[in-house]
Scaffold this active site. Sequence first.
Site, PDB file in Angstrom:
ATOM      1  N   CYS A   1       3.364  -1.976  15.584  1.00  0.00           N
ATOM      2  CA  CYS A   1       3.191  -1.705  14.154  1.00  0.00           C
ATOM      3  C   CYS A   1       2.442  -2.825  13.459  1.00  0.00           C
ATOM      4  O   CYS A   1       2.763  -4.005  13.628  1.00  0.00           O
ATOM      5  CB  CYS A   1       4.556  -1.506  13.506  1.00  0.00           C
TER       6      CYS A   1
ATOM      7  N   GLU B   1       0.819  -1.204   0.000  1.00  0.00           N
ATOM      8  CA  GLU B   1       0.000   0.000   0.000  1.00  0.00           C
ATOM      9  C   GLU B   1       0.857   1.259   0.000  1.00  0.00           C
ATOM     10  O   GLU B   1       2.047   1.236   0.329  1.00  0.00           O
ATOM     11  CB  GLU B   1      -0.942  -0.007   1.204  1.00  0.00           C
TER      12      GLU B   1
ATOM     13  N   GLY C   1       7.499  -2.017   5.471  1.00  0.00           N
ATOM     14  CA  GLY C   1       8.870  -2.471   5.227  1.00  0.00           C
ATOM     15  C   GLY C   1       9.915  -1.597   5.877  1.00  0.00           C
ATOM     16  O   GLY C   1       9.651  -0.478   6.295  1.00  0.00           O
ATOM     17  N   GLU C   2      11.125  -2.159   5.959  1.00  0.00           N
ATOM     18  CA  GLU C   2      12.275  -1.416   6.477  1.00  0.00           C
ATOM     19  C   GLU C   2      13.180  -1.099   5.271  1.00  0.00           C
ATOM     20  O   GLU C   2      13.820  -1.992   4.719  1.00  0.00           O
ATOM     21  CB  GLU C   2      13.012  -2.268   7.528  1.00  0.00           C
TER      22      GLU C   2
ATOM     23  N   HIS D   1      11.516   6.334  19.088  1.00  0.00           N
ATOM     24  CA  HIS D   1      10.342   5.903  19.864  1.00  0.00           C
ATOM     25  C   HIS D   1      10.575   5.648  21.349  1.00  0.00           C
ATOM     26  O   HIS D   1       9.608   5.375  22.072  1.00  0.00           O
ATOM     27  CB  HIS D   1       9.676   4.663  19.247  1.00  0.00           C
TER      28      HIS D   1
ATOM     29  N   SER E   1      12.993   6.654   6.143  1.00  0.00           N
ATOM     30  CA  SER E   1      12.840   6.425   7.579  1.00  0.00           C
ATOM     31  C   SER E   1      13.310   5.019   7.929  1.00  0.00           C
ATOM     32  O   SER E   1      12.909   4.044   7.303  1.00  0.00           O
ATOM     33  CB  SER E   1      11.360   6.577   7.944  1.00  0.00           C
TER      34      SER E   1
ATOM     35  N   CYS F   1      -0.276   2.585   9.176  1.00  0.00           N
ATOM     36  CA  CYS F   1       0.684   1.723   8.497  1.00  0.00           C
ATOM     37  C   CYS F   1       0.256   0.261   8.436  1.00  0.00           C
ATOM     38  O   CYS F   1       0.082  -0.379   9.460  1.00  0.00           O
ATOM     39  CB  CYS F   1       2.011   1.815   9.231  1.00  0.00           C
TER      40      CYS F   1
ATOM     41  N   SER G   1      13.387   6.176  13.471  1.00  0.00           N
ATOM     42  CA  SER G   1      12.278   5.802  14.357  1.00  0.00           C
ATOM     43  C   SER G   1      12.883   5.411  15.688  1.00  0.00           C
ATOM     44  O   SER G   1      13.277   4.267  15.902  1.00  0.00           O
ATOM     45  CB  SER G   1      11.510   4.622  13.761  1.00  0.00           C
TER      46      SER G   1
ATOM     47  N   CYS H   1       7.437  -7.178   6.768  1.00  0.00           N
ATOM     48  CA  CYS H   1       8.592  -6.546   7.418  1.00  0.00           C
ATOM     49  C   CYS H   1       9.090  -7.467   8.521  1.00  0.00           C
ATOM     50  O   CYS H   1       8.299  -8.107   9.204  1.00  0.00           O
ATOM     51  CB  CYS H   1       8.179  -5.196   8.021  1.00  0.00           C
TER      52      CYS H   1
ATOM     53  N   ASN I   1      -1.499   5.708  15.846  1.00  0.00           N
ATOM     54  CA  ASN I   1      -2.676   5.360  15.083  1.00  0.00           C
ATOM     55  C   ASN I   1      -3.128   3.993  15.599  1.00  0.00           C
ATOM     56  O   ASN I   1      -2.473   2.990  15.323  1.00  0.00           O
ATOM     57  CB  ASN I   1      -2.269   5.279  13.607  1.00  0.00           C
TER      58      ASN I   1
ATOM     59  N   CYS J   1       3.598   8.400   0.645  1.00  0.00           N
ATOM     60  CA  CYS J   1       4.338   7.484   1.503  1.00  0.00           C
ATOM     61  C   CYS J   1       4.352   6.123   0.814  1.00  0.00           C
ATOM     62  O   CYS J   1       3.292   5.541   0.583  1.00  0.00           O
ATOM     63  CB  CYS J   1       3.620   7.414   2.855  1.00  0.00           C
TER      64      CYS J   1
ATOM     65  N   CYS K   1       8.425  -4.478  15.180  1.00  0.00           N
ATOM     66  CA  CYS K   1       8.034  -3.468  16.167  1.00  0.00           C
ATOM     67  C   CYS K   1       6.654  -3.848  16.709  1.00  0.00           C
ATOM     68  O   CYS K   1       5.731  -4.118  15.941  1.00  0.00           O
ATOM     69  CB  CYS K   1       7.998  -2.072  15.541  1.00  0.00           C
TER      70      CYS K   1
HETATM   71  N1  SAH Z   1      10.696   0.646   8.890  1.00  0.00           N
HETATM   72  C1  SAH Z   1      10.826   2.081   8.791  1.00  0.00           C
HETATM   73  C2  SAH Z   1       9.772   2.745   7.934  1.00  0.00           C
HETATM   74  C3  SAH Z   1       8.357   2.267   8.002  1.00  0.00           C
HETATM   75  S1  SAH Z   1       7.427   2.618   9.475  1.00  0.00           S
HETATM   76  C4  SAH Z   1      10.889   2.700  10.161  1.00  0.00           C
HETATM   77  O1  SAH Z   1      10.791   1.969  11.145  1.00  0.00           O
HETATM   78  O2  SAH Z   1      11.088   3.897  10.265  1.00  0.00           O
HETATM   79  C5  SAH Z   1       7.147   4.349   9.414  1.00  0.00           C
HETATM   80  C6  SAH Z   1       6.890   4.977  10.780  1.00  0.00           C
HETATM   81  O3  SAH Z   1       5.578   4.704  11.269  1.00  0.00           O
HETATM   82  C7  SAH Z   1       7.834   4.462  11.849  1.00  0.00           C
HETATM   83  O4  SAH Z   1       8.266   5.535  12.644  1.00  0.00           O
HETATM   84  C8  SAH Z   1       6.926   3.538  12.622  1.00  0.00           C
HETATM   85  O5  SAH Z   1       7.434   3.285  13.900  1.00  0.00           O
HETATM   86  C9  SAH Z   1       5.639   4.285  12.615  1.00  0.00           C
HETATM   87  N2  SAH Z   1       4.446   3.524  12.948  1.00  0.00           N
HETATM   88  C10 SAH Z   1       4.216   2.211  12.788  1.00  0.00           C
HETATM   89  N3  SAH Z   1       2.976   1.872  13.195  1.00  0.00           N
HETATM   90  C11 SAH Z   1       2.388   3.019  13.596  1.00  0.00           C
HETATM   91  C12 SAH Z   1       1.092   3.336  14.115  1.00  0.00           C
HETATM   92  N4  SAH Z   1       0.166   2.397  14.268  1.00  0.00           N
HETATM   93  N5  SAH Z   1       0.846   4.628  14.425  1.00  0.00           N
HETATM   94  C13 SAH Z   1       1.783   5.580  14.245  1.00  0.00           C
HETATM   95  N6  SAH Z   1       3.017   5.349  13.741  1.00  0.00           N
HETATM   96  C14 SAH Z   1       3.316   4.078  13.445  1.00  0.00           C
END
Ligand code: SAH
Length: 338
Positions: free
Chosen positions: A116, A89, A156-157, A213, A188, A330, A211, A109, A287, A102, A113
């Site tokens: 996620c 997506e 994905g990463e 966090h 990212s 995401c 990221s 992935c 989210n 985006c 996390c």
């Molecule tokens: N793998 C990469 C890029 C994809 S995730 C990374 O980790 O940066 C993009 C961003 O969205 C990351 O910061 C991730 O931690 C965040 N993210 C994932 N799930 C989310 C959610 N449910 N609400 C808000 N941000 C979220």
Amino acid sequence: MENLLGYTREMLEDYFILMGEKKYKATQVFEWLYRHNEYNINNFSNIKKDIINKLKSDFTTEFIKIEKVLEGQDVKKFLFRLLDGEKIEAVLMEHNYGLSVCVSSQVGCNMGCRFCESGRLKKVRNLETFEIVQQILLIQEYINKRIDSVVVMGIGEPFDNYDNIVRFIKIINDAKGLAIGARHITVSTCGLVPKIDEFSNLDLQVNLALSLHAARDSVRNRIMPVNKVYNIDTVIAAIKRYIAKTNRRVTIEYVMLNMVNDTLEDAQALVNLIKGMNVYVNLIPYNETKNIEFSKSSKERINKFYEYLTTSGINVTVRREFGGNIKAACGQLRSESD
Ligand code: SAH
């Protein structure tokens, strides 16, 4: 066969040189693809027939497909079907400064996390370069407008698919490609240290976001398994090297998880960690997904965290929320379409 939309202009130049042709042919091909949106190689009318035939025997220009579009206010979410049937997506967002997309970088992935949605599907495979480029081409065609900026923050990463991401960046940044300015492109990562170092050597002024966090290992270990491989000190050291080398400001992403990483102690740890660095912090309202383990921090908690950082001299913004009502979080659309 290779897909022509995954080739950088440099790669095409090498291809033509190897064939004994002039390298400007690569620019002509790029102009057909990215200026005229002509994907039928037969119609590249300024190119000789024998080269057309050779191109056709070496490349396809097949496209992934838009399977579904969800439209909300200021946001559209696209579900794509890949040629092998997999789904990914991308999200289009309308900001006051322009249109941003985006994109996804992998099917699934492996970073795992905990909060996620994307990680619920283990990595099936990397996306090919053309599959990332085509997300943007198809969205531009769908809305009949040009995209101003791109973030690699979908499923994905990206640093786990490094070479294809670099090719993708080169194609969309190329003046003869999509001509999206490097400063309008952001990658990212959850913090793959060797790739952060490699990325610092890339000769392009692209933005990097980390990221993070959490600013304490005890918290980050709990929500991001990658922290057990590259812990906070290690990843921050890499970001410092990156800044020293590129002289560019890095974005620190911080998703606000209720009572998990949003306490005063967390804010203090974050200030201590990044004070004096050329970074800015982007606080992301979580989210919420079907995942019941985490909930979003309240507005009050986010504001308190924000105030603490600001008064400590840290640059910080709170990310605007997009598309909660259309499952734009995401990986959510994909995971609900199975
Ligand atoms: N793998 C990469 C890029 C994809 S995730 C990374 O980790 O940066 C993009 C961003 O969205 C990351 O910061 C991730 O931690 C965040 N993210 C994932 N799930 C989310 C959610 N449910 N609400 C808000 N941000 C979220």
